[in-house]
Design a protein around this motif. Structure first.
Motif, PDB file in Angstrom:
ATOM      1  N   ALA A   1      -0.060 -28.309   2.637  1.00 53.11           N
ATOM      2  CA  ALA A   1       0.652 -27.304   1.735  1.00 53.11           C
ATOM      3  C   ALA A   1       0.275 -27.532   0.425  1.00 53.11           C
ATOM      4  O   ALA A   1       0.213 -26.647  -0.462  1.00 53.11           O
ATOM      5  CB  ALA A   1       2.159 -27.694   2.170  1.00 53.11           C
ATOM      6  N   ARG A   2       0.326 -28.776   0.011  1.00 56.84           N
ATOM      7  CA  ARG A   2       0.050 -29.083  -1.380  1.00 56.84           C
ATOM      8  C   ARG A   2      -1.410 -28.698  -1.739  1.00 56.84           C
ATOM      9  O   ARG A   2      -1.585 -28.023  -2.982  1.00 56.84           O
ATOM     10  CB  ARG A   2      -0.019 -30.617  -1.816  1.00 56.84           C
ATOM     11  CG  ARG A   2      -0.198 -30.785  -3.133  1.00 56.84           C
ATOM     12  CD  ARG A   2      -0.203 -32.544  -3.323  1.00 56.84           C
ATOM     13  NE  ARG A   2      -0.791 -32.793  -4.721  1.00 56.84           N
ATOM     14  CZ  ARG A   2      -0.555 -34.050  -5.202  1.00 56.84           C
ATOM     15  NH1 ARG A   2      -0.059 -35.114  -4.457  1.00 56.84           N
ATOM     16  NH2 ARG A   2      -1.271 -34.399  -6.456  1.00 56.84           N
ATOM     17  N   GLN A   3      -2.415 -28.601  -1.071  1.00 55.67           N
ATOM     18  CA  GLN A   3      -3.511 -28.260  -1.263  1.00 55.67           C
ATOM     19  C   GLN A   3      -3.862 -26.537  -1.394  1.00 55.67           C
ATOM     20  O   GLN A   3      -4.503 -26.010  -2.444  1.00 55.67           O
ATOM     21  CB  GLN A   3      -4.708 -28.628  -0.260  1.00 55.67           C
ATOM     22  CG  GLN A   3      -4.884 -29.995  -0.418  1.00 55.67           C
ATOM     23  CD  GLN A   3      -5.897 -30.462   0.772  1.00 55.67           C
ATOM     24  OE1 GLN A   3      -6.346 -29.457   1.680  1.00 55.67           O
ATOM     25  NE2 GLN A   3      -6.411 -31.774   0.578  1.00 55.67           N
ATOM     26  N   PHE A   4      -2.944 -25.753  -0.557  1.00 59.62           N
ATOM     27  CA  PHE A   4      -2.888 -24.575  -0.847  1.00 59.62           C
ATOM     28  C   PHE A   4      -2.484 -23.877  -2.010  1.00 59.62           C
ATOM     29  O   PHE A   4      -3.227 -23.207  -2.736  1.00 59.62           O
ATOM     30  CB  PHE A   4      -1.998 -23.924   0.262  1.00 59.62           C
ATOM     31  CG  PHE A   4      -1.751 -22.494   0.251  1.00 59.62           C
ATOM     32  CD1 PHE A   4      -2.409 -21.421   0.674  1.00 59.62           C
ATOM     33  CD2 PHE A   4      -0.132 -22.190  -0.442  1.00 59.62           C
ATOM     34  CE1 PHE A   4      -2.230 -20.220   0.134  1.00 59.62           C
ATOM     35  CE2 PHE A   4      -0.023 -20.825  -0.570  1.00 59.62           C
ATOM     36  CZ  PHE A   4      -0.966 -19.683  -0.445  1.00 59.62           C
ATOM     37  N   PHE A   5      -1.296 -24.585  -2.498  1.00 58.12           N
ATOM     38  CA  PHE A   5      -0.775 -24.127  -3.931  1.00 58.12           C
ATOM     39  C   PHE A   5      -1.892 -24.634  -5.071  1.00 58.12           C
ATOM     40  O   PHE A   5      -2.203 -23.892  -5.855  1.00 58.12           O
ATOM     41  CB  PHE A   5       0.621 -24.838  -4.306  1.00 58.12           C
ATOM     42  CG  PHE A   5       1.545 -24.173  -3.433  1.00 58.12           C
ATOM     43  CD1 PHE A   5       1.825 -23.057  -3.559  1.00 58.12           C
ATOM     44  CD2 PHE A   5       2.170 -24.944  -2.349  1.00 58.12           C
ATOM     45  CE1 PHE A   5       3.167 -22.292  -2.598  1.00 58.12           C
ATOM     46  CE2 PHE A   5       3.243 -24.522  -1.601  1.00 58.12           C
ATOM     47  CZ  PHE A   5       3.628 -23.084  -1.923  1.00 58.12           C
ATOM     48  N   GLU A   6      -2.494 -25.907  -4.913  1.00 56.94           N
ATOM     49  CA  GLU A   6      -3.519 -26.199  -5.798  1.00 56.94           C
ATOM     50  C   GLU A   6      -4.694 -25.564  -6.113  1.00 56.94           C
ATOM     51  O   GLU A   6      -5.585 -25.294  -6.973  1.00 56.94           O
ATOM     52  CB  GLU A   6      -3.583 -27.687  -5.820  1.00 56.94           C
ATOM     53  CG  GLU A   6      -2.525 -28.742  -6.219  1.00 56.94           C
ATOM     54  CD  GLU A   6      -2.849 -30.189  -5.947  1.00 56.94           C
ATOM     55  OE1 GLU A   6      -1.646 -30.970  -6.336  1.00 56.94           O
ATOM     56  OE2 GLU A   6      -3.675 -30.778  -5.499  1.00 56.94           O
ATOM     57  N   LEU A   7      -5.142 -25.163  -4.770  1.00 58.99           N
ATOM     58  CA  LEU A   7      -6.439 -24.392  -4.732  1.00 58.99           C
ATOM     59  C   LEU A   7      -6.380 -22.979  -5.122  1.00 58.99           C
ATOM     60  O   LEU A   7      -7.267 -22.299  -5.912  1.00 58.99           O
ATOM     61  CB  LEU A   7      -6.885 -24.292  -3.178  1.00 58.99           C
ATOM     62  CG  LEU A   7      -7.545 -25.735  -2.779  1.00 58.99           C
ATOM     63  CD1 LEU A   7      -8.003 -25.656  -1.365  1.00 58.99           C
ATOM     64  CD2 LEU A   7      -8.975 -26.059  -3.684  1.00 58.99           C
TER      65      LEU A   7
END
Length: 339
Positions: free
Chosen positions: A73-79
């Motif tokens: 989930a965190r990677q989704f927003f950061e990417l």
């Protein structure tokens, strides 16, 4: 839904008024690393399929494939997003909730103050009867009463919140939601109390307004706000889910905010840095609007359902910073040179 939103807003178009915009790094967001990004992603998925602009549609598809792990989930927003400060902080954060009130389907000596269905002749955008005219009985006798409450102050704050649950004498619960308004601009009762000299701005809260009206000023003070909200019954939302927001989907406690759609796209993730006695550092989603929510650094946090949520939400009037997460190309397009 706090107040009406045109369907065209779901295209997440933003104002053309020139604004200060600053792109940040995720490392610049206070508390970002420790937030529950899975909860934020769940809230984002609730409404992302309604976003129709070309830079949002693929993100919704990717959100569905992001998995349910905290890291995913965190990677989704950061990417796929960039944090953007729109306008000039400090922000103003307030809170709202879904009331639970006692009521009746018919008028009784106790339950004597109605909430109304939308009159059939009322058109969107039409300037209609004022609050004072309606409270004086302009709609009486037309069969528009949806339910009856035992306190005019509760009627007023139900309209401010835009939705609620009414428990009938037989135990049945009627859920009501926003159905329209009378076209008059919202005017703050709290600001009127300050203008009259009975309170300072730091003394004004929902609880203090209610106490002042009940114990001193009387219900006529509420009529300085000419805006009036009509309701409908809501039967297609499970009891465990939140009320319907401006995007016609349920909103989530501490993960949904009401914003000004002229500045913040409906459906966009919003990083909240609320200061005050009970600080919040959390990723939420812009899924609602409100008549008093105006400006790029302005948000109303949904605190949940019932009296405890109301007690918490009613005292919130805090500064801080509001950061909108935008698709990468849209974020850089906010800058003056588009770079």
């Amino acid at each position: 839904m706090r107040f009406a939103v045109a369907a065209a807003m779901l295209s997440v178009a933003m104002t053309t008024v020139p604004l200060r915009a600053e792109i940040l790094r995720f490392a610049d967001l206070d508390g970002w690393a420790t937030d529950d990004h899975r909860a934020a992603l769940t809230s984002f998925r609730e409404t992302c399929d309604l976003l129709e602009d070309a830079d949002w549609v693929p993100l919704c598809r990717l959100a569905a494939d992001a998995g349910d792990s905290a890291e995913g989930a965190r990677q989704f927003f950061e990417l796929f997003f960039r944090p953007v400060v729109i306008g000039e902080p400090p922000a103003l954060f307030t809170g709202y909730y879904e009331p639970e009130l006692a009521g009746s389907p018919v008028r009784t000596p106790r339950f004597a103050w109605p909430i109304y269905r939308r009159p059939p002749e009322l058109q969107d955008g039409q300037v209609y009867l004022t609050r004072a005219q309606i409270e004086a009985g302009a709609l009486r006798g037309r069969g528009l009463e949806l339910a009856w409450l035992d306190d005019p102050v509760d009627v007023y704050f139900l309209q401010v919140q835009g939705s609620g649950r009414i428990r009938m004498p037989d135990g049945r619960v009627m859920r009501v939601g926003y159905a329209g308004r009378n076209g008059h601009a919202y005017r703050s009762v709290g600001q009127e109390m300050v203008r009259r000299g009975t309170h300072s701005m730091d003394q004004v809260s929902a609880q203090e307004i209610a106490a002042h009206v009940r114990n001193q000023a009387g219900a006529e003070l509420l009529n300085i706000n000419p805006s009036y909200v009509f309701f409908r019954t809501v039967s297609d939302v499970p009891a465990e889910k939140g009320p319907i927001g401006a995007m016609a989907r349920s909103i989530t406690a501490f993960r949904s905010v009401a914003i000004d759609p002229d500045y913040t796209p409906l459906g966009a993730p919003v990083w909240v840095e609320k200061d005050g006695a009970k600080p919040i550092r959390s990723l939420m989603v812009a899924q609602d609007t409100g008549g008093a929510i105006k400006g790029p650094q302005r948000a109303d946090i949904f605190y949940g359902t019932g009296p405890a949520a109301g007690d918490a939400a009613g005292t919130v009037k805090d500064g801080g910073r509001m950061v909108v997460l935008l698709p990468i190309d849209r974020a850089y397009a906010m800058l003056p040179d588009g770079m």
